[in-house]
Design a protein around this motif. Structure first.
Motif, PDB file in Angstrom:
ATOM      1  N   ILE A   1     -33.750  -0.309 -38.218  1.00  0.00           N
ATOM      2  CA  ILE A   1     -34.019  -0.165 -37.035  1.00  0.00           C
ATOM      3  C   ILE A   1     -33.341  -1.793 -36.167  1.00  0.00           C
ATOM      4  N   GLN A   2     -32.122  -1.903 -35.515  1.00  0.00           N
ATOM      5  CA  GLN A   2     -31.846  -3.032 -34.610  1.00  0.00           C
ATOM      6  C   GLN A   2     -31.797  -2.751 -33.097  1.00  0.00           C
ATOM      7  N   GLY A   3     -33.017  -3.716 -32.452  1.00  0.00           N
ATOM      8  CA  GLY A   3     -32.873  -3.538 -31.335  1.00  0.00           C
ATOM      9  C   GLY A   3     -33.002  -1.470 -30.699  1.00  0.00           C
ATOM     10  N   SER A   4     -32.322  -1.526 -29.506  1.00  0.00           N
ATOM     11  CA  SER A   4     -32.513  -0.267 -28.531  1.00  0.00           C
ATOM     12  C   SER A   4     -31.646   1.071 -29.518  1.00  0.00           C
ATOM     13  N   ARG A   5     -30.720   0.423 -30.138  1.00  0.00           N
ATOM     14  CA  ARG A   5     -29.211   1.139 -30.998  1.00  0.00           C
ATOM     15  C   ARG A   5     -29.976   2.276 -31.530  1.00  0.00           C
ATOM     16  N   PRO A   6     -29.523   3.619 -31.799  1.00  0.00           N
ATOM     17  CA  PRO A   6     -29.058   4.258 -32.393  1.00  0.00           C
ATOM     18  C   PRO A   6     -29.982   4.967 -34.285  1.00  0.00           C
ATOM     19  N   LEU A   7     -30.727   4.987 -34.052  1.00  0.00           N
ATOM     20  CA  LEU A   7     -30.630   5.009 -36.063  1.00  0.00           C
ATOM     21  C   LEU A   7     -30.077   6.361 -37.012  1.00  0.00           C
TER      22      LEU A   7
ATOM     23  N   PRO B   1     -38.935   4.435 -34.185  1.00  0.00           N
ATOM     24  CA  PRO B   1     -37.634   5.573 -33.771  1.00  0.00           C
ATOM     25  C   PRO B   1     -38.300   7.352 -33.238  1.00  0.00           C
TER      26      PRO B   1
ATOM     27  N   ARG C   1     -37.823   6.158 -21.555  1.00  0.00           N
ATOM     28  CA  ARG C   1     -37.961   4.245 -22.263  1.00  0.00           C
ATOM     29  C   ARG C   1     -39.603   3.716 -22.418  1.00  0.00           C
TER      30      ARG C   1
END
Length: 145
Positions: A131-137, A5, A18
């Motif tokens: 972290i899950q894919g491109s989701r913000p943490l 991240p 990206r």
């Protein structure tokens, strides 16, 4: 988990597009390579100096030990720890510490540190494990004290 991240303030966009998110990870590996070469050179030069001038090198190490307090412990005899300087174990230990310090630094727009955290269940894990894919943490640090 390959790129990790990016650090950013709430509501802001990542500083890197990206397509370029892999660059911080590459930069981290380049920094690791430089640290590896630096530590390898320091250990090699130290080993040569210890072979050529053992008394002087021991004297310098003991002086450093006095500054850090390491030599003040009567149970920690210099004859036990001075020979370990510039050994392969010393090399790996110093390398591990320097690499860990590198990962502990947080820079705006750079990779977030992958620190060890304790979950509510008590299990230890790393921040990047969430972290899950491109989701913000979003991390919320607090204290119950």
């Amino acid at each position: 988990h390959a790129s990790g991240p990016l650090l950013q303030s709430a509501g802001s966009e990542p500083l890197l597009p990206r397509a370029e998110m892999g660059l911080p990870q590459l930069w981290l590996w380049l920094k690791r390579l430089v640290i590896f070469l630096q530590v390898a050179l320091e250990v090699a030069v130290g080993k040569v100096l210890m072979t050529l001038f053992p008394g002087r090198v021991k004297q310098s190490i003991l002086a450093m030990g006095q500054k850090t307090g390491m030599a003040r412990n009567p149970r920690f005899a210099p004859d036990n720890w001075v020979p370990t300087f510039f050994s392969i174990q010393y090399f790996w230990f110093v390398l591990k510490v320097r690499w860990q310090r590198l990962e502990d630094r947080a820079e705006f727009g750079g990779l977030a540190p992958n620190c060890t955290v304790v979950c509510l269940s008590g299990q230890k894990c790393n921040i990047w494990d969430f972290i899950q894919g491109s989701r913000p943490l979003v991390l919320n640090f607090g204290s119950c004290t």
